[in-house]
Motif scaffolding. Structure first.
Motif, mmCIF file in Angstrom:
data_model
loop_
_atom_site.group_PDB
_atom_site.id
_atom_site.type_symbol
_atom_site.label_atom_id
_atom_site.label_comp_id
_atom_site.label_asym_id
_atom_site.label_seq_id
_atom_site.Cartn_x
_atom_site.Cartn_y
_atom_site.Cartn_z
ATOM 1 N N MET A 67 3.434 -17.311 51.735
ATOM 2 C CA MET A 67 3.781 -17.822 50.405
ATOM 3 C C MET A 67 2.956 -19.071 50.102
ATOM 4 O O MET A 67 2.613 -19.835 50.995
ATOM 5 C CB MET A 67 5.272 -18.202 50.351
ATOM 6 C CG MET A 67 6.198 -17.004 50.438
ATOM 7 S SD MET A 67 7.924 -17.469 50.135
ATOM 8 C CE MET A 67 8.315 -18.406 51.609
ATOM 9 N N THR A 68 2.669 -19.274 48.837
ATOM 10 C CA THR A 68 2.061 -20.547 48.469
ATOM 11 C C THR A 68 3.174 -21.553 48.184
ATOM 12 O O THR A 68 4.329 -21.188 47.986
ATOM 13 C CB THR A 68 1.145 -20.435 47.227
ATOM 14 O OG1 THR A 68 1.796 -19.655 46.260
ATOM 15 C CG2 THR A 68 -0.173 -19.804 47.571
ATOM 16 N N VAL A 69 2.792 -22.826 48.203
ATOM 17 C CA VAL A 69 3.771 -23.880 47.985
ATOM 18 C C VAL A 69 3.331 -24.699 46.784
ATOM 19 O O VAL A 69 2.230 -25.246 46.756
ATOM 20 C CB VAL A 69 3.916 -24.785 49.219
ATOM 21 C CG1 VAL A 69 4.844 -25.947 48.932
ATOM 22 C CG2 VAL A 69 4.446 -23.972 50.406
ATOM 23 N N GLY B 191 10.187 -11.621 49.751
ATOM 24 C CA GLY B 191 8.799 -11.372 49.369
ATOM 25 C C GLY B 191 8.345 -12.144 48.143
ATOM 26 O O GLY B 191 7.472 -11.684 47.402
ATOM 27 N N LEU B 192 8.928 -13.324 47.896
ATOM 28 C CA LEU B 192 8.463 -14.127 46.763
ATOM 29 C C LEU B 192 7.013 -14.557 47.010
ATOM 30 O O LEU B 192 6.552 -14.608 48.150
ATOM 31 C CB LEU B 192 9.340 -15.376 46.588
ATOM 32 C CG LEU B 192 10.829 -15.151 46.298
ATOM 33 C CD1 LEU B 192 11.478 -16.451 45.832
ATOM 34 C CD2 LEU B 192 11.051 -14.051 45.270
ATOM 35 N N ASP B 193 6.302 -14.861 45.916
ATOM 36 C CA ASP B 193 4.911 -15.278 46.051
ATOM 37 C C ASP B 193 4.777 -16.760 46.356
ATOM 38 O O ASP B 193 3.834 -17.193 46.995
ATOM 39 C CB ASP B 193 4.138 -14.959 44.763
ATOM 40 C CG ASP B 193 4.137 -13.468 44.477
ATOM 41 O OD1 ASP B 193 3.665 -12.712 45.350
ATOM 42 O OD2 ASP B 193 4.632 -13.053 43.410
ATOM 43 N N TYR B 194 5.712 -17.545 45.836
ATOM 44 C CA TYR B 194 5.603 -18.988 46.084
ATOM 45 C C TYR B 194 6.979 -19.652 46.034
ATOM 46 O O TYR B 194 7.932 -19.087 45.507
ATOM 47 C CB TYR B 194 4.666 -19.661 45.078
ATOM 48 C CG TYR B 194 5.191 -19.690 43.657
ATOM 49 C CD1 TYR B 194 6.028 -20.728 43.219
ATOM 50 C CD2 TYR B 194 4.865 -18.680 42.748
ATOM 51 C CE1 TYR B 194 6.519 -20.749 41.928
ATOM 52 C CE2 TYR B 194 5.349 -18.695 41.453
ATOM 53 C CZ TYR B 194 6.183 -19.742 41.050
ATOM 54 O OH TYR B 194 6.675 -19.765 39.781
ATOM 55 N N VAL B 195 7.036 -20.843 46.641
ATOM 56 C CA VAL B 195 8.199 -21.701 46.466
ATOM 57 C C VAL B 195 7.713 -22.983 45.809
ATOM 58 O O VAL B 195 6.559 -23.388 45.985
ATOM 59 C CB VAL B 195 8.906 -22.040 47.802
ATOM 60 C CG1 VAL B 195 9.417 -20.779 48.473
ATOM 61 C CG2 VAL B 195 7.980 -22.797 48.739
ATOM 62 N N ALA C 241 5.605 -21.447 56.804
ATOM 63 C CA ALA C 241 4.836 -20.946 57.948
ATOM 64 C C ALA C 241 5.782 -20.388 59.010
ATOM 65 O O ALA C 241 5.567 -19.301 59.542
ATOM 66 C CB ALA C 241 3.979 -22.069 58.537
ATOM 67 N N GLN C 242 6.852 -21.141 59.294
ATOM 68 C CA GLN C 242 7.798 -20.663 60.308
ATOM 69 C C GLN C 242 8.420 -19.341 59.875
ATOM 70 O O GLN C 242 8.592 -18.425 60.682
ATOM 71 C CB GLN C 242 8.894 -21.711 60.544
ATOM 72 C CG GLN C 242 8.351 -22.973 61.201
ATOM 73 C CD GLN C 242 9.427 -24.011 61.475
ATOM 74 O OE1 GLN C 242 10.568 -23.878 61.036
ATOM 75 N NE2 GLN C 242 9.063 -25.059 62.196
#
Ligand code: ADP
Ligand code: MG
Ligand code: MG
Length: 893
Positions: A547-549, A861-865, A880-881
């Motif tokens: 995921m991107t942040v 399965g979201l793309d980002y938080v 990452a974890q």
């Protein structure tokens, strides 16, 4: 038949480190050390199941347990050549608690069990030291009397002190054999008097009662409190370790100590520990005598004259050091060990992963990767994401003595100094002159935002961890202490009054948001270090995550901070915050209170350039990264003038009668604003607001793109959509403005239009809404609010009660409710993607920075938080974890 007992000793063990749940941490690791061939006194571990059986069976030792223990003791007798309760060569035992999670000092241990009036003689004979034997016996009676028989240990300490005084000894003088023997008789006497029962002489009776007492200590008050605080389940139970005693109190060639295989505060790779010569384990912990440094290096660093173990017993120390290295390599982590030396012979009594500061945790993890002991992914999984917060803010130099003059709740970490101001206006004025300020308020409100923004730190005398001040300060990354109830703000005289002091406006204080302290004056700080170990670990984390942040950022300062913490875009820019600043609120009020569209447009025309310049700056900072802008969302009443003074001011500007304006304000009153005229409903009633915002966004995007050379990845987000038709309507407005602006500039405009999913209806109708939407962003604050039907602003009055009564475990506004709100997210993600495979999915609620919620986002399965700037590193690591865990699960590791 259930196996209750696992033996260890003589280079073998029935258990392993992996049997943590059954054998507890201490038992599992004693077994592991024994099978590694390390010198561990032989013993046995009674399982946590036996403990649970003890409780469910009405506090009786479970059937078959005693027989297994006796077999285990027979094995210990064979290995040691001693006999339990024997009148020659007696075997003494330690009976030690040890749960699955470490609960230091919370439960009980009994040492020297098996001593009685007869075996004490034999022990003295064996050791050739009667003084030692009687000292051990009195220690045993004292521990047993306290832990098993329930007589307060102070009773024994008082007797000992009186006796020392009577003998004319000072505190440090050891007693002779005869003197200790007399103390033993006094101890036995006080037990008989106080408890109406004699001290048990039968070693087997001693043993069964001690085992039962250690089981029971699982439920003593301090253990229960500790578990509640650390979220350790109450139904785990404790294991009990029964182990042959070894003696660190057999003279000057004996010792006992504790060590960390690396420095637990800096992470430096050097053995770090303390020991006492001629002592038993409890002496080190109790701090009765001051321990000595284990190593020469440690001794020099402490500037001590007293010799190190390294110097005193070089051979034993060399063996110990080698064992520490072996344990570290075996466990792949820094260990915290307990050991005893009995007449030159080393014995290992415990090992476990050592507690450490965040700084040390980072250094150790990174060093272990460099040493080839663990992988980069292991290192990523070693660090608790929330602990990173400690590293992102300046902290008070730990070497400084603190003069604390007040305290409250540690609402937002970090520390800062500045001169006291009591109003947002003063804060802004002082900051404009380049002075650093600490804003002190009784409580804060949205109108203080501009003052909070420029403050170095904030302190309120009222409010809790979710008060306005706390939430806003955390979001801004400003140190904050709230609810400092011992202090009083005297607004009229501009003074802060505390017990025995008053401070005037302009005096310097320091706020430590990590500890909740207020300190007088300015104190030296340690600046955060974002490169080095931190930088390397974050780099590995970035490679490992899927995921991107992004960040939730409303201001250029937020955006800049977030980028420095590694944000990859803005997931939520709340435009309403832009309307609170300076003179803007006034224009905003004029817009809201206008009687017709013409009036609104007049005010909006003045707001347009302000919004445009805000956006231009934001887009420039984010240069080319995705930015999600949310159209105006909050109920309008939040902007309304409240005081008579404010109404007059607005009336004057609008050339309206104050009375008429008051009526207009009243007409806008809502009974339940959170469910009222807000979100996309505003854009539908007053499309001119959305039009103005869209225009500001598009014009700013064009300006920023020509400045940075990187086109902005624009995402315009419509809040609080429940019906597809709502989104269609607002999107049509935006599209129209896009076409207009494009025609004016002669350049095409690319952007995505999407919606927040924050109403259950939107989640359920996601497949339909996705026909219009290019992206969904889960607004989990409102989604939690609307799913539960609980107002977030009122939750504090009953959520704690719910938690206390066990109705809910976690506050759903802090940790996502997976079962309910989470289910809606799953449904929306699934249905939305079925309609549009390219649908972008993200989360922008407070939960976007919460590690367990982030794990959930990975699963769905979201793309980002997206989270507040100071949580960006936490989210990067947590993401990452989550990705590593998912991969490991997938490959069945
Ligand atoms: P805690 O979990 O509170 O550390 P332990 O069970 O480790 O309690 O016991 C406390 C101390 O008692 C140990 O650090 C050790 O010094 C001493 N001790 C425990 N078992 C033995 C033993 N078999 N021989 C000698 N000392 C022991
Ligand atoms: Mg211990
Ligand atoms: Mg919302």
């Amino acid at each position: 038949m259930t196996k209750w007992v696992y033996r260890f000793g003589g280079g073998q063990a029935e258990g392993r480190a992996a049997d943590l749940a059954l054998l507890g941490g201490k038992g599992a690791n004693l077994a592991e050390m024994a099978s590694l061939g390390l010198p561990v006194p032989p013993g046995l571990t009674i399982t946590t199941d036996a403990c649970l059986g003890y409780f469910s069976g009405g506090k009786c030792l479970p059937e078959g347990l005693q027989a297994e223990v006796l077999e285990g003791i027979a094995a210990m007798e064979a290995l040691t050549g001693r006999s339990f309760g024997g009148s020659a060569h007696p075997l003494l035992l330690s009976v030690r608690s040890g749960a699955r999670a470490s609960m230091p000092g919370m439960m009980d241990t009994v040492l020297n069990l098996g001593l009685n009036d007869e075996t004490v003689q034999a022990l003295g004979h064996d050791a050739g030291d009667a003084r030692f034997a009687w000292d051990s016996y009195r220690r045993f009676i004292q521990m047993y009397g306290d832990v098993v028989m329930g007589l307060d240990h102070e009773v024994f300490e008082d007797i000992l002190e009186d006796e020392k005084a009577r003998l004319g000894h000072d505190y440090d003088t050891d007693l002779s054999a005869v003197e200790w023997q007399h103390v033993v008789s006094l101890y036995k006497q006080v037990i008989a008097e106080e408890l109406d029962e004699d001290f048990p002489q039968d070693p087997h009776v001693q043993l069964w009662r001690a085992i039962a007492a250690v089981f029971s200590s699982w439920n003593n008050a301090r253990a229960v409190t500790y578990r509640t605080l650390h979220r350790i389940p109450h139904d785990w139970g404790t294991a009990v370790n029964v182990q042959a005693m070894v003696f660190g109190n057999l003279g000057s060639s004996s010792a006992t100590g504790v060590a960390f295989t690396r420095n637990p505060s800096t992470g430096e790779k050097s053995l770090y520990g303390e020991f006492l010569i001629n002592a038993q384990g409890e002496d080190v912990v109790a701090g009765i005598r001051t321990p000595q440094s284990l190593t020469e290096e440690g001794r020099l660093a402490a500037g001590s004259e007293r010799p190190s173990l390294e110097k005193l017993m070089p051979a034993t120390f060399a063996e110990f050091r080698a064992i520490c290295t072996a344990l570290e390599t075996h466990y792949g982590d820094m260990q915290d060990v307990e050991f005893t030396v009995e007449r030159g012979k080393l014995w290992m009594l415990q090992t476990r992963a050592g507690k450490r500061t965040t700084r040390a945790a980072l250094k150790i993890a990174v060093d272990l990767v460099d040493e080839g002991v663990i992988t980069e992914e292991d290192a990523i999984c070693r660090i608790e994401p929330p602990s990173l917060d400690q590293l992102l803010h300046p902290t008070i130099d730990p070497g400084i003595a603190r003069t604390v003059i007040g305290s409250g709740l540690p609402a937002s970490p970090g520390a800062a100094s500045g001169e006291i101001v009591f109003t947002a206006e003063d804060a802004v004025a002082a900051e404009a002159e380049g002075r650093k300020v600490v804003l002190i308020r009784i409580e804060t409100s949205p109108e203080d935002i501009h003052g909070m923004h420029v403050a170095e730190a904030i302190l309120t005398t009222r409010g809790g961890m979710t008060s306005h001040a706390a939430v806003v300060a955390r979001g801004m990354g400003i140190p904050c202490v709230v609810g400092a109830g011992g202090l009083r703000v005297d607004m009229r005289n501009e003074m802060l009054i505390g017990p025995g002091f008053t401070l005037k406006r302009g005096e310097i204080v320091t706020v430590d948001g990590s500890s909740g302290h207020l300190l007088k004056g300015e104190v030296p700080m340690v600046q955060p270090e974002l490169s080095g170990d931190f930088g390397r670990l974050m780099e590995w984390a970035d490679r490992a995550r899927r995921m991107t942040v992004r960040t939730n950022a409303d201001t250029p300062a937020d955006a800049r901070a977030a980028r420095s913490f590694g944000a990859e875009g803005i997931g939520l820019c709340r435009t309403e915050h832009m309307f609170f600043e300076g003179g803007r609120i006034q224009v905003m009020r004029e817009m809201i209170l206008a009687e017709d569209e013409a009036g609104r447009r007049a005010a909006l025309d003045r707001l347009l350039p302000m919004q445009r310049s805000d956006f231009t700056e934001l887009f420039t900072i984010m240069s080319g990264l995705p930015v999600t802008i949310r159209l105006l969302d909050p109920p309008l009443h939040e902007f309304l003038p409240k005081s008579q003074e404010e109404i007059l001011e607005v009336a004057l500007a609008m050339e309206m009668e104050p009375g008429q304006l008051t009526r207009r304000v009243e007409a806008l009153h809502e009974f339940n604003p959170m469910l009222g005229h807000r979100g996309c409903r505003l854009a539908i009633s007053y499309p001119e607001i959305a039009e103005m915002q869209a225009r500001a966004i598009f014009e700013a995007a064009a300006a920023a793109a020509s400045e940075t050379g990187a086109p902005v990845e624009l995402e315009i987000m419509v809040p609080l959509v429940g019906l597809r038709a709502e989104l269609d309507y607002v999107k049509a407005c935006i599209d129209k403005v896009a076409a207009d602006v494009s025609a004016e500039t002669g350049r095409p405009i690319g952007y995505l239009a999407g919606t927040m999913i924050e109403l259950p209806r939107a989640a359920i109708r996601a497949h339909v809404i996705a026909e219009t939407a290019d992206f969904f962003s889960f607004g989990t604050n409102d989604l939690t609010q609307t799913t539960f039907g609980i107002s977030r602003d009122d939750a504090a009055s009953f959520i704690p009660t719910y938690q206390r009564k066990g109705i809910i475990v976690h506050d759903p506004f802090i940790s996502l409710d997976f079962d309910g709100v989470g289910e809606l997210i799953r449904i929306a993600a699934e249905r939305g993607r079925k309609t549009k495979a390219s649908l972008k999915l993200g989360i922008c609620g407070e939960h976007g920075g919460d590690p367990t919620s982030i794990r959930f986002c990975e699963e769905v399965g979201l793309d980002y938080v997206s989270c507040s700037p100071f949580r960006v590193p936490i989210a990067r690591l947590a993401a990452a974890q989550a990705a590593i865990e998912a991969r490991r699960r997938g490959s069945g590791q």
